[in-house]
Motif scaffolding. Structure first.
Motif, PDB file in Angstrom:
ATOM      1  N   UNK A 166       0.875  -1.171   0.000  1.00 52.79           N
ATOM      2  CA  UNK A 166       0.000   0.000   0.000  1.00 52.79           C
ATOM      3  C   UNK A 166       0.911   1.220   0.000  1.00 52.79           C
ATOM      4  N   UNK A 167       0.964   1.975  -1.114  1.00 52.95           N
ATOM      5  CA  UNK A 167       1.878   3.118  -1.171  1.00 52.95           C
ATOM      6  C   UNK A 167       1.365   4.347  -0.440  1.00 52.95           C
ATOM      7  N   UNK A 168       0.143   4.265   0.072  1.00 53.43           N
ATOM      8  CA  UNK A 168      -0.477   5.430   0.690  1.00 53.43           C
ATOM      9  C   UNK A 168      -1.285   6.219  -0.326  1.00 53.43           C
ATOM     10  N   UNK A 169      -2.098   7.126   0.181  1.00 52.30           N
ATOM     11  CA  UNK A 169      -2.910   7.993  -0.692  1.00 52.30           C
ATOM     12  C   UNK A 169      -2.036   9.192  -1.057  1.00 52.30           C
ATOM     13  N   UNK A 170      -1.401   9.100  -2.197  1.00 53.32           N
ATOM     14  CA  UNK A 170      -0.420  10.105  -2.592  1.00 53.32           C
ATOM     15  C   UNK A 170      -0.930  10.919  -3.779  1.00 53.32           C
ATOM     16  N   UNK A 171      -0.467  12.165  -3.917  1.00 55.41           N
ATOM     17  CA  UNK A 171      -0.997  13.074  -4.944  1.00 55.41           C
ATOM     18  C   UNK A 171      -0.439  12.816  -6.343  1.00 55.41           C
ATOM     19  N   UNK A 172      -0.723  11.637  -6.875  1.00 57.42           N
ATOM     20  CA  UNK A 172      -0.440  11.334  -8.277  1.00 57.42           C
ATOM     21  C   UNK A 172      -1.671  11.695  -9.096  1.00 57.42           C
ATOM     22  N   UNK A 173      -1.610  11.431 -10.392  1.00 56.66           N
ATOM     23  CA  UNK A 173      -2.789  11.680 -11.237  1.00 56.66           C
ATOM     24  C   UNK A 173      -3.961  10.833 -10.751  1.00 56.66           C
ATOM     25  N   UNK A 174      -3.670   9.597 -10.329  1.00 55.29           N
ATOM     26  CA  UNK A 174      -4.736   8.745  -9.832  1.00 55.29           C
ATOM     27  C   UNK A 174      -5.212   9.199  -8.462  1.00 55.29           C
ATOM     28  N   UNK A 175      -4.262   9.545  -7.588  1.00 58.07           N
ATOM     29  CA  UNK A 175      -4.629   9.906  -6.223  1.00 58.07           C
ATOM     30  C   UNK A 175      -5.309  11.255  -6.108  1.00 58.07           C
ATOM     31  N   UNK A 176      -4.994  12.165  -7.033  1.00 59.97           N
ATOM     32  CA  UNK A 176      -5.614  13.482  -7.013  1.00 59.97           C
ATOM     33  C   UNK A 176      -4.859  14.459  -6.132  1.00 59.97           C
ATOM     34  N   UNK A 198      18.402  -6.505   2.830  1.00 60.77           N
ATOM     35  CA  UNK A 198      18.063  -6.402   4.247  1.00 60.77           C
ATOM     36  C   UNK A 198      17.241  -7.619   4.660  1.00 60.77           C
ATOM     37  N   UNK A 199      17.517  -8.139   5.826  1.00 58.75           N
ATOM     38  CA  UNK A 199      16.787  -9.308   6.324  1.00 58.75           C
ATOM     39  C   UNK A 199      15.276  -9.065   6.306  1.00 58.75           C
ATOM     40  N   UNK A 200      14.864  -7.864   6.688  1.00 55.06           N
ATOM     41  CA  UNK A 200      13.429  -7.561   6.774  1.00 55.06           C
ATOM     42  C   UNK A 200      12.741  -7.592   5.413  1.00 55.06           C
ATOM     43  N   UNK A 201      13.505  -7.408   4.333  1.00 53.23           N
ATOM     44  CA  UNK A 201      12.915  -7.394   2.994  1.00 53.23           C
ATOM     45  C   UNK A 201      12.852  -8.772   2.360  1.00 53.23           C
ATOM     46  N   UNK A 202      13.524  -9.749   2.960  1.00 52.82           N
ATOM     47  CA  UNK A 202      13.608 -11.088   2.369  1.00 52.82           C
ATOM     48  C   UNK A 202      12.518 -11.993   2.921  1.00 52.82           C
ATOM     49  N   UNK A 203      11.282 -11.525   2.793  1.00 53.77           N
ATOM     50  CA  UNK A 203      10.120 -12.257   3.286  1.00 53.77           C
ATOM     51  C   UNK A 203       9.107 -12.369   2.154  1.00 53.77           C
ATOM     52  N   UNK A 204       8.058 -13.133   2.382  1.00 52.08           N
ATOM     53  CA  UNK A 204       7.059 -13.333   1.339  1.00 52.08           C
ATOM     54  C   UNK A 204       5.673 -13.432   1.950  1.00 52.08           C
ATOM     55  N   UNK A 205       4.675 -13.075   1.140  1.00 52.12           N
ATOM     56  CA  UNK A 205       3.287 -13.190   1.573  1.00 52.12           C
ATOM     57  C   UNK A 205       2.830 -12.086   2.504  1.00 52.12           C
ATOM     58  N   UNK A 206       3.541 -10.958   2.503  1.00 49.94           N
ATOM     59  CA  UNK A 206       3.214  -9.870   3.434  1.00 49.94           C
ATOM     60  C   UNK A 206       2.526  -8.703   2.714  1.00 49.94           C
ATOM     61  N   UNK A 207       1.810  -7.943   3.505  1.00 54.54           N
ATOM     62  CA  UNK A 207       1.169  -6.709   3.048  1.00 54.54           C
ATOM     63  C   UNK A 207       1.862  -5.555   3.769  1.00 54.54           C
ATOM     64  N   UNK A 208       2.391  -4.604   2.986  1.00 51.26           N
ATOM     65  CA  UNK A 208       3.266  -3.569   3.522  1.00 51.26           C
ATOM     66  C   UNK A 208       2.678  -2.170   3.376  1.00 51.26           C
ATOM     67  N   UNK A 211       7.224   0.354   4.637  1.00 53.25           N
ATOM     68  CA  UNK A 211       8.225  -0.573   5.176  1.00 53.25           C
ATOM     69  C   UNK A 211       7.825  -1.213   6.502  1.00 53.25           C
ATOM     70  N   UNK A 212       6.535  -1.238   6.766  1.00 51.04           N
ATOM     71  CA  UNK A 212       6.015  -1.966   7.921  1.00 51.04           C
ATOM     72  C   UNK A 212       4.932  -2.928   7.429  1.00 51.04           C
ATOM     73  N   UNK A 213       4.892  -4.114   8.001  1.00 55.97           N
ATOM     74  CA  UNK A 213       3.849  -5.052   7.610  1.00 55.97           C
ATOM     75  C   UNK A 213       2.572  -4.764   8.397  1.00 55.97           C
ATOM     76  N   UNK A 214       1.453  -4.975   7.724  1.00 55.30           N
ATOM     77  CA  UNK A 214       0.138  -4.813   8.345  1.00 55.30           C
ATOM     78  C   UNK A 214      -0.712  -6.032   8.009  1.00 55.30           C
TER      79      UNK A 214
END
Length: 244
Positions: A166-176, A198-208, A211-214
């Motif tokens: 999830x990149x966040x609600x950012x002001x791109x053309x799509x985000x407005x 980085x050890x923290x990046x070498x994972x799979x199946x996560x929703x980010x 740089x934090x998993x949720x």
């Protein structure tokens, strides 16, 4: 140095991601919807980026894009960044194209652009018009589906690192222009996941998120739903995920 394909890289987060990876010395392949759009990434091409062209709303062009990518590969990572927010192309671009490219363009790491709006999606495939002749599902639905696709890939292909961002609600053309999140942070997580050791990046199946998993929508890790989604996409596209 990693070789990384970024879809939807003519503008917004995709362009920022590609530029950041080039800055870090990686071998980047950018994507534009058509040849006319290549002018928007002329500076990236001048810096040595490779390029593929194809309209992700058109299944035949997605297959053609995969053929172009095969010539430029193999890839260490593919960032499935391209997306639309509404219209008949919603499912073809946001869900079908990532599935087809996942099946046809091998990579060690796969990153799928999701959204916090996926939590409002419904795990219901009965109304899905995969061909894009009409808009049948919502943006939230499409992001739930692509996040579940990520989880299915992570489960089916244990040797591949698959994650959703999830990149966040950012002001791109799509985000407005009223979007409240930081555009400068919008590309950081997917670029990091695609190339970092980085050890923290070498994972799979996560929703980010930044740089934090949720924890995603409860249906994302429902294996029955995942398998129904993969079957529906295979039936529509005529392309089955290879066994890993």
């Amino acid at each position: 140095m990693a070789r990384i394909l970024v879809t939807g890289s003519a503008e917004g987060l995709g362009r920022a991601t590609a530029a950041s990876l080039l800055d870090d010395g990686h071998d980047v392949v950018v994507h534009a919807r058509n040849k006319a759009r290549l002018s928007a990434i002329g500076d990236l091409l001048a810096r040595g980026a490779g390029r593929v062209v194809g309209d992700l709303a058109d299944l035949d062009q997605v297959r053609g894009l995969a053929e172009q990518a095969e010539v430029l590969g193999p890839f260490d990572a593919v960032i499935h960044n391209a997306g639309v927010i509404d219209g008949p192309a919603l499912l073809p671009v946001n869900v079908v194209a990532p599935y087809v490219l996942t099946a046809l363009v091998p990579a060690k790491r796969l990153i799928y652009l999701s959204s916090n709006m996926h939590r409002g999606g419904k795990p219901d495939l009965t109304r899905a018009d995969w061909s894009g002749t009409r808009e049948t599902l919502s943006y939230s639905d499409s992001k739930l589906l692509v996040t579940a696709l990520m989880a299915a890939i992570a489960r089916r292909w244990p040797g591949t690192l698959a994650n959703a961002v999830d990149p966040g609600w950012v002001p791109t053309r799509m985000g407005g222009p009223s979007a409240s999140d930081d555009l400068e942070l919008g590309h950081v997580t997917q670029a990091w996941l695609s190339a970092s050791d980085d050890h923290d990046a070498l994972v799979s199946g996560r929703y980010w998120f930044h740089q934090r998993t949720e924890e995603p929508h409860s249906s994302v890790h429902n294996e029955v739903f995942q398998d129904e989604l993969l079957t529906a996409l295979a039936d529509h596209s005529g392309i089955t995920l290879p066994h890993h």
